[in-house]
Design a protein around this motif. Structure first.
Motif, PDB file in Angstrom:
ATOM      1  N   ILE A  40       7.502  42.597  -3.096  1.00 53.08           N
ATOM      2  CA  ILE A  40       7.336  41.291  -2.530  1.00 53.08           C
ATOM      3  C   ILE A  40       5.929  40.845  -2.024  1.00 53.08           C
ATOM      4  O   ILE A  40       5.311  39.689  -2.184  1.00 53.08           O
ATOM      5  N   LYS A  41       5.298  41.731  -1.423  1.00 52.98           N
ATOM      6  CA  LYS A  41       3.869  41.363  -1.134  1.00 52.98           C
ATOM      7  C   LYS A  41       3.000  41.077  -2.218  1.00 52.98           C
ATOM      8  O   LYS A  41       2.122  40.113  -1.967  1.00 52.98           O
ATOM      9  N   ALA A  42       3.203  41.492  -3.443  1.00 59.29           N
ATOM     10  CA  ALA A  42       2.535  41.228  -4.715  1.00 59.29           C
ATOM     11  C   ALA A  42       2.654  39.593  -5.035  1.00 59.29           C
ATOM     12  O   ALA A  42       1.953  38.957  -5.626  1.00 59.29           O
ATOM     13  N   GLU A  43       3.897  39.108  -4.654  1.00 58.97           N
ATOM     14  CA  GLU A  43       4.269  37.864  -4.842  1.00 58.97           C
ATOM     15  C   GLU A  43       3.802  36.696  -4.026  1.00 58.97           C
ATOM     16  O   GLU A  43       4.129  35.444  -4.139  1.00 58.97           O
ATOM     17  N   LEU A  44       3.113  37.186  -2.778  1.00 61.37           N
ATOM     18  CA  LEU A  44       3.075  36.335  -1.519  1.00 61.37           C
ATOM     19  C   LEU A  44       1.673  35.790  -1.747  1.00 61.37           C
ATOM     20  O   LEU A  44       0.565  36.335  -2.294  1.00 61.37           O
ATOM     21  N   GLU A  87      14.752  37.183  -5.902  1.00 52.92           N
ATOM     22  CA  GLU A  87      15.488  36.042  -5.183  1.00 52.92           C
ATOM     23  C   GLU A  87      13.962  35.409  -4.658  1.00 52.92           C
ATOM     24  O   GLU A  87      13.851  34.207  -4.825  1.00 52.92           O
ATOM     25  N   LEU A  88      12.787  36.120  -4.496  1.00 52.90           N
ATOM     26  CA  LEU A  88      11.663  35.400  -3.996  1.00 52.90           C
ATOM     27  C   LEU A  88      11.084  34.500  -5.230  1.00 52.90           C
ATOM     28  O   LEU A  88      10.628  33.383  -5.033  1.00 52.90           O
ATOM     29  N   ARG A  89      11.023  35.069  -6.455  1.00 50.23           N
ATOM     30  CA  ARG A  89      10.556  34.358  -7.632  1.00 50.23           C
ATOM     31  C   ARG A  89      11.376  33.022  -8.051  1.00 50.23           C
ATOM     32  O   ARG A  89      10.671  31.944  -8.225  1.00 50.23           O
ATOM     33  N   ASP A  90      12.738  33.053  -7.731  1.00 48.02           N
ATOM     34  CA  ASP A  90      13.608  31.926  -7.716  1.00 48.02           C
ATOM     35  C   ASP A  90      13.358  30.953  -6.810  1.00 48.02           C
ATOM     36  O   ASP A  90      13.552  29.835  -6.946  1.00 48.02           O
ATOM     37  N   TRP A  91      13.033  31.512  -5.552  1.00 45.43           N
ATOM     38  CA  TRP A  91      12.982  30.470  -4.434  1.00 45.43           C
ATOM     39  C   TRP A  91      11.446  29.540  -4.548  1.00 45.43           C
ATOM     40  O   TRP A  91      11.455  28.496  -4.392  1.00 45.43           O
ATOM     41  N   LYS A  92      10.619  30.469  -5.083  1.00 45.60           N
ATOM     42  CA  LYS A  92       9.329  29.985  -5.536  1.00 45.60           C
ATOM     43  C   LYS A  92       9.613  28.702  -6.782  1.00 45.60           C
ATOM     44  O   LYS A  92       9.034  27.609  -6.647  1.00 45.60           O
ATOM     45  N   LYS A  93      10.422  28.972  -7.696  1.00 54.25           N
ATOM     46  CA  LYS A  93      10.499  28.103  -8.711  1.00 54.25           C
ATOM     47  C   LYS A  93      11.157  26.774  -8.205  1.00 54.25           C
ATOM     48  O   LYS A  93      10.864  25.576  -8.575  1.00 54.25           O
ATOM     49  N   GLN A  94      11.976  27.057  -7.116  1.00 56.98           N
ATOM     50  CA  GLN A  94      12.737  25.657  -6.440  1.00 56.98           C
ATOM     51  C   GLN A  94      11.804  25.092  -5.754  1.00 56.98           C
ATOM     52  O   GLN A  94      12.026  23.872  -5.428  1.00 56.98           O
ATOM     53  N   HIS A  95      10.602  25.639  -5.352  1.00 59.89           N
ATOM     54  CA  HIS A  95       9.757  24.800  -4.410  1.00 59.89           C
ATOM     55  C   HIS A  95       8.210  25.099  -4.944  1.00 59.89           C
ATOM     56  O   HIS A  95       7.368  25.719  -4.627  1.00 59.89           O
ATOM     57  N   PRO A  96       7.964  24.523  -6.196  1.00 63.11           N
ATOM     58  CA  PRO A  96       6.907  24.528  -6.777  1.00 63.11           C
ATOM     59  C   PRO A  96       5.742  24.032  -6.016  1.00 63.11           C
ATOM     60  O   PRO A  96       5.793  23.040  -5.383  1.00 63.11           O
ATOM     61  N   GLY A  97       4.417  24.851  -5.993  1.00 60.15           N
ATOM     62  CA  GLY A  97       3.407  24.488  -5.135  1.00 60.15           C
ATOM     63  C   GLY A  97       3.445  24.947  -3.770  1.00 60.15           C
ATOM     64  O   GLY A  97       2.496  24.771  -2.981  1.00 60.15           O
ATOM     65  N   ILE A 155       5.874  25.515   2.973  1.00 60.76           N
ATOM     66  CA  ILE A 155       5.659  26.689   3.271  1.00 60.76           C
ATOM     67  C   ILE A 155       7.032  27.405   3.030  1.00 60.76           C
ATOM     68  O   ILE A 155       8.157  27.085   3.470  1.00 60.76           O
ATOM     69  N   LEU A 156       7.061  28.478   2.341  1.00 63.66           N
ATOM     70  CA  LEU A 156       8.328  29.464   2.229  1.00 63.66           C
ATOM     71  C   LEU A 156       7.761  30.696   3.184  1.00 63.66           C
ATOM     72  O   LEU A 156       6.970  31.121   2.766  1.00 63.66           O
ATOM     73  N   PHE A 157       8.779  30.786   4.282  1.00 59.88           N
ATOM     74  CA  PHE A 157       8.419  32.041   5.232  1.00 59.88           C
ATOM     75  C   PHE A 157       9.486  32.900   5.003  1.00 59.88           C
ATOM     76  O   PHE A 157      10.735  32.605   5.035  1.00 59.88           O
ATOM     77  N   LEU A 158       9.105  34.211   5.018  1.00 65.53           N
ATOM     78  CA  LEU A 158      10.097  35.279   4.537  1.00 65.53           C
ATOM     79  C   LEU A 158       9.664  36.681   5.153  1.00 65.53           C
ATOM     80  O   LEU A 158       8.386  36.633   5.400  1.00 65.53           O
ATOM     81  N   PRO A 159      10.437  37.601   5.510  1.00 65.92           N
ATOM     82  CA  PRO A 159      12.115  37.518   4.961  1.00 65.92           C
ATOM     83  C   PRO A 159      12.832  37.229   6.624  1.00 65.92           C
ATOM     84  O   PRO A 159      13.994  37.258   6.474  1.00 65.92           O
ATOM     85  N   ASP A 160      12.039  37.213   7.608  1.00 70.73           N
ATOM     86  CA  ASP A 160      12.435  37.171   9.034  1.00 70.73           C
ATOM     87  C   ASP A 160      12.818  35.853   9.537  1.00 70.73           C
ATOM     88  O   ASP A 160      11.876  35.036  10.058  1.00 70.73           O
ATOM     89  N   MET A 161      14.149  35.417   9.517  1.00 70.03           N
ATOM     90  CA  MET A 161      14.448  34.176  10.019  1.00 70.03           C
ATOM     91  C   MET A 161      14.226  33.969  11.435  1.00 70.03           C
ATOM     92  O   MET A 161      13.804  32.754  11.863  1.00 70.03           O
ATOM     93  N   PHE A 162      13.972  35.076  12.423  1.00 73.05           N
ATOM     94  CA  PHE A 162      13.882  34.815  13.758  1.00 73.05           C
ATOM     95  C   PHE A 162      12.571  34.677  13.683  1.00 73.05           C
ATOM     96  O   PHE A 162      11.798  33.542  14.639  1.00 73.05           O
ATOM     97  N   LEU A 163      11.494  35.403  13.098  1.00 72.57           N
ATOM     98  CA  LEU A 163      10.116  35.161  13.270  1.00 72.57           C
ATOM     99  C   LEU A 163       9.765  33.848  12.765  1.00 72.57           C
ATOM    100  O   LEU A 163       9.020  33.000  13.248  1.00 72.57           O
ATOM    101  N   GLY A 164      10.370  33.440  11.462  1.00 70.25           N
ATOM    102  CA  GLY A 164      10.172  32.370  10.963  1.00 70.25           C
ATOM    103  C   GLY A 164      10.529  31.085  11.681  1.00 70.25           C
ATOM    104  O   GLY A 164       9.641  29.989  12.039  1.00 70.25           O
TER     105      GLY A 164
END
Length: 190
Positions: free
Chosen positions: A122-126, A99-109, A148-157
Motif C-alpha cells: 500500500i505504501k508503494a502506491e501512496l 482496492e486502492l488502485r481501483d479507488w485511485k482510478k475512480q478519482h484520477p488526479g 485527497i484519498l485518505f486511508l485506511p483509518d476512517m477515524f483519523l481521516g
C-alpha cells in the motif's frame, strides 16, 4: 512462571541476542514479559527508526506484519524477523492494493495519503505516508483544490478532515476492530 525460570530465560535471550547480533523491538501492545527482554519498546514507527540507528544486523520485531515491513523499508541492509508471520492488524488489512488502485482510478488526479499503519504494498502506491501526529499538517500542505484519498483509518481521516476543513477529502472506511469497539461508556467508567 517462577522467578528463577524467568531469570534463566532472560539470560538465555540476552546470550542469543549477543551471539546472533540481534536487536529486539517490542510494540507497546506486547505483554510485559516480551517488553522486559526487548532492547526498545514503543510505537511501530519509532521502533523502526531506532532499529535503523543500532549496529545489530538483525531486527526481531515483536509486533504485526506492517511493522516488520516498515522496519525493513527503513533498514534495507538489515534482516528483519517477525516471530509470528500470521500477526496481522485489522486496520492495515482493511484495504488491499487492488482496492486502492481501483479507488485511485475512480478519482484520477487525487492525492493518496495513507497512515503509516499499512502494508509496504500500500505504501508503494501512496503519494504521502503520514503518522497520526503529522496527518493534519500533511493534508494542510496539499493544495486545497486537490482531491485527497485518505486511508485506511476512517477515524483519523474524519479527524483530519474536521481539523483542516477539507471538503474534497474521501476517506476509506477502515478501522481497527479493537479501537472501534471502545464506546463512550467505556471511557466514562470509573
Amino acid at each position: 512462571m517462577l522467578v528463577q525460570q524467568t531469570s534463566k530465560i532472560k539470560e538465555e535471550i540476552e546470550r542469543l541476542k549477543n551471539e546472533k547480533d540481534v536487536v529486539i523491538l517490542a510494540h507497546n501492545y506486547q505483554i510485559p514479559e516480551v517488553q522486559d527482554v526487548a532492547d526498545f519498546t514503543g510505537d511501530s514507527l519509532g521502533l523502526s527508526r531506532q532499529a535503523a540507528n543500532v549496529s545489530q544486523k538483525t531486527i526481531l520485531f515483536c509486533g504485526v506484519n506492517f511493522m516488520a515491513e516498515t522496519a525493513a523499508i527503513i533498514s534495507p541492509q538489515k534482516k528483519v524477523i517477525l516471530p509470528d508471520l500470521e500477526a496481522g492488524c485489522s486496520l492495515s488489512d482493511s484495504i488491499t492494493v487492488d482496492e486502492l488502485r481501483d479507488w485511485k482510478k475512480q478519482h484520477p488526479g487525487a492525492i493518496a495519503v495513507g497512515y503509516v499503519n499499512t502494508t509496504a504494498e500500500i505504501k508503494a502506491e501512496l503519494d504521502y505516508c503520514c503518522t497520526s501526529s503529522n496527518a493534519v499538517n500533511v493534508v494542510k500542505a496539499i493544495p486545497e483544490d486537490k482531491e485527497i484519498l485518505f486511508l485506511p483509518d476512517m477515524f483519523l481521516g474524519s479527524y483530519v478532515a474536521k481539523m483542516t476543513g477539507r471538503k474534497n477529502m474521501h476517506i476509506w472506511a477502515g478501522e481497527c476492530h479493537v479501537h472501534a469497539g471502545i464506546t463512550p461508556e467505556d471511557v466514562t467508567k470509573n
